[in-house]
Design an enzyme around this catalytic site. Structure first.
Site: not given
Ligand code: B3K
Ligand code: ZN
Length: 855
Positions: A125, A265, A267-268, A302, A305, A324
């Site tokens: 992403e 921070g 990532m999902e 996360e 998400h 987000e």
């Protein structure tokens, strides 16, 4: 004559130009022959024509060495042109195969496939997948992925990707391979792989429909003991999302991997979240209470998400806040449910005001749904995330808990498996509740922080309140319209100190709203924007006495905290003696109805930058001088109280209960006031706390207090801290930050020296942020009148840009605030932005940020 030619590097992508994809990619098979220096990626895409047209298939690629391209088994006559590969395809369906070579160990941008401490990891992403293989790299292409990872078995014993695992193949030459299949169609930005020598903390979760999910958190083997908190948070998040949103996990396993080098921070990625190790590893020795909370918050974020982002994703990157803002709102709700909800809300508001309000007030202002960008990586901002979350919160307030849940249910039901827009979200909310939200939609398109001016008139038992909303122009948006917002208010009796009205959620629609309260038997004060129901600046002409009264009596914790903040802003805008602040702090400390966590928050003065934001111009020296004087007055005026509080609340052990965390918070605030008062006894007490600390919260509290002091212990504790935690990245980051944020005139020299410290590297985003990012937040010393702070920042930015444009672009933000400062500083900041723009070979990330910042 300035060069008027448009810079082709700064070509804008526009929301208005969105068109559905010409080709879809229902199936993807990827084969990775993994090697740190030279990885071979073979991709097989099944592509289908979308609609009736004769346009070619266009694929994105960046930095790929293309070896082969085949269409339905035949070598392709078409070959890449720069970052685009256009393939003419005769039929409506084809299998496109590409083979490319990439170089993970040379990848310092940390986008695509890169190496971090011997592991190979991905970050896709927003547009990193194109650095792995040729693909239509846009979020509205949803594909089923099958992935085969092959690697050296000794270097990379663990091979992970999205979805569910297959069986391991042992291969000749010491290699092995693993296959992963993800049954859920997903956009390519959610693709992930990890290969490395990792060890797992394993656990299990049974979902509400009875699916047994294997959970694993993968770290370096030595760090496994430090992932317990993250695992507990993961299980709590899974249960919470079932209970609060009815959302269940949908694969047989869920993996989290911690890596040291990471731009964001976490990532999902579907079924394989990759985390900045800072948000996974936490134990009493090395993590503060705030770190523990941050780990839980990011793990939850996360995980959440999986539904808000993955199952329902974004049609295009303009919709980023769709996933987000909503997911931040969900993680804030989760965190509030873990205890001390009032203090969590205050923390959320404080960080919104610290980062997002300045963004909204300057040249980088953009709506939560921007309508153009040059580099999407520059839009992972506090506006998209935190203001986005406030917008969702307003919807929840307007619709009520049950109405909001109905809307969310309809959103998931309608759009599961789709890539959608912010309109789709609002339509689900409106339809499920049979309401018209068109006036609310403006929150998505108008930038800037609204102001709400409040007038209160009391005549006998009747109180009339007038609320006027306004929104100043922002770049590209000269005219603004009034927006629908929920404004919570109540009346507090000026004699009894009790709430004397119901709490009202006024819906502000037009520019002016009138409200009337009747039947009041005493003079009243308004308690405004309770719970911070709308992300606005409230202007209420309340006298200092009235603010002090509200700071002592308001029954809404946020409004009570806010009354003290406003009182402090009023006092600190002048050279008046800070007596009113000392009294207010004393009253708060004496109030038996307040818990320690709240007291620890409520006795803190607003930050220098918040004081600056509230003024017409940031007067760097005056703000610092007045705030320091007020701190001294509070410290000395209440010295005996601080000693008592410190004694009473320290030594609560290491438990992570809300009570113990609150006690540590208050004890450390007390210690910091004691050290501010400056007695040798206080310095020695801080040293004792440092040496004997049972938690990082206490060790860090003492270290911070001493570093900001003229105590002789200062150098000794800094040296001890560095020795004690050598090699622990996350803790050494704290060592850099505490020095960069120090309240001392020599901080610039220290920061300069620290850039040459053997532990400093601009290649690691955390380390860069811990020194340079922290320094830029030190208002008094970053904004040194001679511009030396700006120069240092710009030098670092230019150096970082050569290796990591995303990291570099973030460093431009503080310089974008130049309009808020006096002419000399403004010119010095502009000059550094000009220097950055003129430096050879700067990335489009930096060029976009620096040119917007100058505008
Ligand atoms: N979705 C990621 C974003 C990372 C991309 C940074 N360029 C993190 C998060 O919000 O969960
Ligand atoms: Zn997110």
């Amino acid at each position: 004559m300035p060069d008027a030619r448009p810079n082709p590097q700064l070509a804008q992508v526009r929301l208005a130009d969105y068109a559905p994809p010409d080709w879809l990619v229902p199936e993807v098979t990827l084969e990775f022959w993994l090697d740190a220096t030279r990885t071979i990626v073979t991709a097989r895409l099944t592509v289908t024509r979308n609609g009736v047209h004769d346009r070619p298939l266009r694929l994105d690629g960046h930095g790929l060495e293309t070896v082969a391209i085949r269409i339905d088994g035949q070598a392709s006559p078409d070959w890449p042109n720069g970052d685009t590969l256009s393939l003419a395809i005769a039929g409506d369906r084809a299998v496109v195969e590409t083979e490319v070579v990439i170089h993970p160990s040379r990848n310092t941008r940390l986008m695509g496939l890169y190496a971090s401490e011997g592991k190979l990891v991905t970050q896709c992403e927003a547009e990193g997948f194109r650095s792995i293989t040729w693909f239509p790299d846009r979020p509205d292409i949803l594909s089923r992925y099958t992935v085969r990872l092959e690697a050296d078995a000794a270097l990379y014993p663990v091979l992970l990707s999205n979805g569910d695992r297959g069986t391991i193949e042992t291969l000749p030459g010491g290699r092995h391979a693993m296959r992963w299949t993800d049954p859920w169609p997903k956009p390519c930005y959610l693709f992930a792989l990890v290969a490395g020598d990792l060890a797992a903390r394993e656990d299990e979760f049974t979902t509400m429909s009875g699916r047994r999910v294997r959970l694993a958190i993968w770290t370096a083997p030595a760090d496994v003991p430090r992932s317990a908190h993250a695992m507990a948070a993961l299980k709590a998040s899974m249960a919470w999302d079932e209970r609060v949103y009815g959302r269940e996990y949908d694969l047989d396993e869920f993996n989290i991997v911690a890596v040291a080098d990471f731009n964001a921070g976490a990532m999902e990625n579907k079924g394989l979240n990759i985390f900045n190790s800072k948000y996974v590893l936490a134990d009493t020795e090395t993590a503060t209470d705030m770190d523990f909370d941050a780990v839980a918050g990011v793990v939850a974020h996360e995980y959440f998400h999986n539904w808000t982002g993955n199952r329902v994703t974004c049609r295009d990157w303009f919709q980023l806040s769709l996933k987000e803002g909503l997911t931040v709102y969900r993680d804030q709700q989760f965190s509030a449910d873990q205890g001390s909800a009032a203090v969590r809300r205050i923390d959320d508001v404080r960080s919104l005001r610290a980062v997002q309000f300045p963004e909204d007030a300057g040249p980088l202002a953009h709506p939560i749904r921007p309508d153009h960008y040059v580099e999407i990586a520059n839009f992972y901002t506090a506006t998209i995330y935190n203001k986005g979350a406030e917008v969702i919160r307003m919807l929840a307030t307007l619709l009520g808990e049950a109405g909001f849940r109905r809307g969310a249910d309809l959103y998931f039901q309608r759009h599961d498996g789709q890539a959608v827009t912010c309109e789709d979200w609002l339509a689900a909310m409106a339809d499920a509740n049979a309401v018209d939200l068109s006036a609310f939609q403006l929150w998505y398109s108008q930038a800037g922080t609204p102001r709400v001016a409040v007038e209160t008139r009391q005549t006998g038992g009747r109180v009339e309140v007038t609320l006027r909303q306004s929104l100043a122009p922002t770049p590209g948006q000269p005219d603004k319209r009034a927006m629908l917002m929920p404004f919570r208010l109540a009346l507090i009796g000026r004699e009894t100190g009790r709430r004397v009205s119901d709490e009202l959620v006024a819906q502000l629609k037009g520019p002016v709203t009138h409200l009337t309260f009747d039947g009041l038997s005493e003079p009243v004060l308004p308690s405004l924007n309770r719970g911070f129901s709308a992300p606005v600046v409230v202007e209420a002409p309340l006298a200092r006495d009235d603010l002090a009264f509200l700071a002592a009596h308001d029954d809404d914790p946020f409004a009570r905290w806010e009354a003290f903040q406003q009182l402090a802003l009023s006092v600190l805008a002048t050279d008046d003696a800070p007596d009113a602040l000392v009294t207010a702090v004393s009253n708060t400390l004496d109030d038996p109805s307040l818990d320690a966590a709240f007291k620890g928050e409520a006795v803190l003065l607003p930050t220098e930058s918040f004081i600056g934001d509230a003024a017409a111009q940031v007067e760097v020296e005056a703000i610092h001088r007045r705030r320091e004087a007020a701190r001294q007055a509070i410290a000395r005026g209440l010295e005996a109280r601080w000693w008592q509080l410190w004694e009473a609340h320290r030594d609560v052990g290491a438990a992570l209960t809300p009570e113990a965390k609150g006690a540590r918070r208050l004890a450390n605030v007390a210690l910091s006031y004691l050290v501010t008062a400056g007695s040798d006894a206080a310095f020695d007490a801080a040293r004792r706390q440092y040496d004997g600390a049972a938690t990082m919260t206490d060790r860090m509290g003492a270290l911070t207090a001493l570093v900001n002091s003229r105590s002789d212990h200062r150098e000794a504790v800094l040296a001890d801290f560095h020795r004690r935690f050598a090699g622990n990245h996350d803790v050494i980051d704290k060592w850099f930050s505490v020095q960069a944020l120090a309240n001392r005139a020599d901080v610039l020299d220290h920061v300069e020296a620290l850039t040459r410290h053997p532990d400093f590297t601009i290649a690691n985003p955390n380390r860069l942020r811990s020194l340079i990012g922290a320094f830029a937040a030190n208002q008094r010393w970053f904004h040194a009148a001679d511009g030396a702070g700006y120069r240092l920042l710009a030098d670092q930015l230019i150096a970082v840009d050569r290796i990591n444009p995303q990291s570099a672009a973030r460093l431009a933000v503080p310089l974008g605030r130049w309009r808020r400062f006096d002419g000399t500083r403004a010119r010095l900041m502009q000059a550094e932005l000009e220097r950055i723009l003129a430096a050879p070979g700067m990335s489009k990330d930096v060029l976009e940020m620096a040119s917007r910042a100058l505008a």
